[in-house]
Design a protein around this motif. Structure first.
Motif, PDB file in Angstrom:
ATOM      1  N   ASN A  41      -1.982  -7.933 -25.973  1.00  0.00           N
ATOM      2  CA  ASN A  41      -3.297  -7.832 -25.357  1.00  0.00           C
ATOM      3  C   ASN A  41      -4.103  -9.093 -25.584  1.00  0.00           C
ATOM      4  O   ASN A  41      -4.830  -9.532 -24.717  1.00  0.00           O
ATOM      5  CB  ASN A  41      -4.067  -6.628 -25.903  1.00  0.00           C
ATOM      6  N   SER A  42      -3.993  -9.698 -26.766  1.00  0.00           N
ATOM      7  CA  SER A  42      -4.727 -10.921 -27.061  1.00  0.00           C
ATOM      8  C   SER A  42      -4.306 -12.021 -26.110  1.00  0.00           C
ATOM      9  O   SER A  42      -5.132 -12.759 -25.603  1.00  0.00           O
ATOM     10  CB  SER A  42      -4.476 -11.374 -28.494  1.00  0.00           C
ATOM     11  N   ALA A  43      -3.027 -12.135 -25.881  1.00  0.00           N
ATOM     12  CA  ALA A  43      -2.538 -13.175 -24.979  1.00  0.00           C
ATOM     13  C   ALA A  43      -3.023 -12.914 -23.558  1.00  0.00           C
ATOM     14  O   ALA A  43      -3.405 -13.840 -22.844  1.00  0.00           O
ATOM     15  CB  ALA A  43      -1.013 -13.222 -25.015  1.00  0.00           C
ATOM     16  N   ALA A  44      -3.038 -11.643 -23.155  1.00  0.00           N
ATOM     17  CA  ALA A  44      -3.500 -11.317 -21.812  1.00  0.00           C
ATOM     18  C   ALA A  44      -4.988 -11.581 -21.677  1.00  0.00           C
ATOM     19  O   ALA A  44      -5.462 -12.070 -20.661  1.00  0.00           O
ATOM     20  CB  ALA A  44      -3.190  -9.859 -21.493  1.00  0.00           C
ATOM     21  N   ASP A  45      -5.769 -11.253 -22.727  1.00  0.00           N
ATOM     22  CA  ASP A  45      -7.210 -11.461 -22.689  1.00  0.00           C
ATOM     23  C   ASP A  45      -7.572 -12.934 -22.542  1.00  0.00           C
ATOM     24  O   ASP A  45      -8.555 -13.279 -21.924  1.00  0.00           O
ATOM     25  CB  ASP A  45      -7.863 -10.924 -23.963  1.00  0.00           C
ATOM     26  N   THR A  46      -6.791 -13.820 -23.133  1.00  0.00           N
ATOM     27  CA  THR A  46      -7.116 -15.234 -23.102  1.00  0.00           C
ATOM     28  C   THR A  46      -6.927 -15.805 -21.705  1.00  0.00           C
ATOM     29  O   THR A  46      -7.451 -16.860 -21.407  1.00  0.00           O
ATOM     30  CB  THR A  46      -6.257 -16.034 -24.098  1.00  0.00           C
ATOM     31  N   GLY A  47      -6.189 -15.109 -20.831  1.00  0.00           N
ATOM     32  CA  GLY A  47      -5.991 -15.579 -19.465  1.00  0.00           C
ATOM     33  C   GLY A  47      -7.100 -15.140 -18.523  1.00  0.00           C
ATOM     34  O   GLY A  47      -7.127 -15.541 -17.367  1.00  0.00           O
ATOM     35  N   ALA A  48      -8.027 -14.307 -18.990  1.00  0.00           N
ATOM     36  CA  ALA A  48      -9.120 -13.822 -18.150  1.00  0.00           C
ATOM     37  C   ALA A  48     -10.106 -14.953 -17.876  1.00  0.00           C
ATOM     38  O   ALA A  48     -10.394 -15.773 -18.737  1.00  0.00           O
ATOM     39  CB  ALA A  48      -9.834 -12.665 -18.836  1.00  0.00           C
ATOM     40  N   LEU A  49     -10.621 -14.993 -16.658  1.00  0.00           N
ATOM     41  CA  LEU A  49     -11.585 -16.018 -16.267  1.00  0.00           C
ATOM     42  C   LEU A  49     -13.003 -15.567 -16.580  1.00  0.00           C
ATOM     43  O   LEU A  49     -13.334 -14.398 -16.452  1.00  0.00           O
ATOM     44  CB  LEU A  49     -11.472 -16.325 -14.781  1.00  0.00           C
ATOM     45  N   ALA A  50     -13.814 -16.514 -17.005  1.00  0.00           N
ATOM     46  CA  ALA A  50     -15.231 -16.265 -17.241  1.00  0.00           C
ATOM     47  C   ALA A  50     -15.995 -17.460 -16.691  1.00  0.00           C
ATOM     48  O   ALA A  50     -15.474 -18.567 -16.617  1.00  0.00           O
ATOM     49  CB  ALA A  50     -15.514 -16.079 -18.724  1.00  0.00           C
ATOM     50  N   SER A  51     -17.231 -17.234 -16.316  1.00  0.00           N
ATOM     51  CA  SER A  51     -18.065 -18.297 -15.758  1.00  0.00           C
ATOM     52  C   SER A  51     -18.844 -18.975 -16.887  1.00  0.00           C
ATOM     53  O   SER A  51     -19.504 -18.313 -17.678  1.00  0.00           O
ATOM     54  CB  SER A  51     -19.026 -17.701 -14.731  1.00  0.00           C
ATOM     55  N   TYR A  52     -18.748 -20.302 -16.952  1.00  0.00           N
ATOM     56  CA  TYR A  52     -19.428 -21.085 -17.975  1.00  0.00           C
ATOM     57  C   TYR A  52     -20.317 -22.121 -17.310  1.00  0.00           C
ATOM     58  O   TYR A  52     -19.936 -22.735 -16.311  1.00  0.00           O
ATOM     59  CB  TYR A  52     -18.426 -21.807 -18.884  1.00  0.00           C
ATOM     60  N   ASN A  53     -21.491 -22.346 -17.887  1.00  0.00           N
ATOM     61  CA  ASN A  53     -22.396 -23.400 -17.458  1.00  0.00           C
ATOM     62  C   ASN A  53     -23.153 -23.888 -18.700  1.00  0.00           C
ATOM     63  O   ASN A  53     -24.339 -23.669 -18.851  1.00  0.00           O
ATOM     64  CB  ASN A  53     -23.362 -22.909 -16.383  1.00  0.00           C
ATOM     65  N   LEU A  54     -22.390 -24.521 -19.615  1.00  0.00           N
ATOM     66  CA  LEU A  54     -22.943 -24.945 -20.888  1.00  0.00           C
ATOM     67  C   LEU A  54     -23.135 -26.462 -20.904  1.00  0.00           C
ATOM     68  O   LEU A  54     -22.211 -27.200 -20.601  1.00  0.00           O
ATOM     69  CB  LEU A  54     -21.999 -24.551 -22.036  1.00  0.00           C
ATOM     70  N   PRO A  55     -24.314 -26.933 -21.291  1.00  0.00           N
ATOM     71  CA  PRO A  55     -24.526 -28.383 -21.402  1.00  0.00           C
ATOM     72  C   PRO A  55     -23.869 -28.908 -22.678  1.00  0.00           C
ATOM     73  O   PRO A  55     -23.465 -28.133 -23.549  1.00  0.00           O
ATOM     74  CB  PRO A  55     -26.048 -28.494 -21.494  1.00  0.00           C
ATOM     75  N   ALA A  56     -23.771 -30.220 -22.790  1.00  0.00           N
ATOM     76  CA  ALA A  56     -23.309 -30.821 -24.040  1.00  0.00           C
ATOM     77  C   ALA A  56     -24.276 -30.391 -25.138  1.00  0.00           C
ATOM     78  O   ALA A  56     -25.489 -30.386 -24.946  1.00  0.00           O
ATOM     79  CB  ALA A  56     -23.274 -32.336 -23.905  1.00  0.00           C
ATOM     80  N   ALA A  57     -23.726 -29.981 -26.283  1.00  0.00           N
ATOM     81  CA  ALA A  57     -24.553 -29.469 -27.380  1.00  0.00           C
ATOM     82  C   ALA A  57     -23.788 -29.637 -28.686  1.00  0.00           C
ATOM     83  O   ALA A  57     -22.677 -30.185 -28.701  1.00  0.00           O
ATOM     84  CB  ALA A  57     -24.898 -28.005 -27.135  1.00  0.00           C
TER      85      ALA A  57
END
Length: 142
Positions: A41-57
């Motif tokens: 399940n961990s391996a499958a979860d890591t393939g899920a897409l998520a939306s990111y919009n993070l500036p350099a920090a």
């Protein structure tokens, strides 16, 4: 009675204080275990897409935020990230892609552990010297 014989032998019952301690220890409330994802399940979860919009920090804050969004944990030595900033992280990405974008140019990588958490470490150095390895220049007659 010999000192190595059991304190709770039939001839000598437990001291009331010892009995109270045993009863108190057995009365500790048991919390239900949170279901841990299997490694599959961990391996499958890591393939899920998520939306990111993070500036350099600050790198530690960015990596922690990325892991938290995915429901994962990342462990890091504070000395590794001290003073480092992440690259911007933008787009619809897998967890590994988000980590890679954040870590670009830092010489660090996030590796997945057997327990499903991530560990931040230095990227293993790849030698660019041509005289290293099993086939050294000086050993080759050509």
């Amino acid at each position: 009675m010999h000192p190595w014989k059991s304190l709770a032998s039939p001839k000598r019952p437990l001291h009331p204080l010892a009995l109270a301690a045993l009863l108190a220890a057995s009365a500790v409330p048991v919390m239900p275990a949170r279901a841990q994802p299997t490694s599959a399940n961990s391996a499958a979860d890591t393939g899920a897409l998520a939306s990111y919009n993070l500036p350099a920090a600050a790198l530690d804050a960015t990596l922690t935020g990325i892991a938290r969004k995915a429901g994962k944990v990342i462990a890091m030595n504070p000395a590794l990230v001290q003073g480092l900033r992440s690259a911007p992280v933008q787009g619809s990405l897998t967890l590994e892609q988000a980590f890679s974008q954040a870590l670009a140019g830092t010489g660090l990588e996030a590796t997945l552990g057997a327990n499903g958490s991530y560990l931040l470490r230095r990227t293993p150095a790849v030698s660019s010297r041509s005289d290293e390895g099993p086939w050294r220049k000086r050993d080759c007659p050509l």
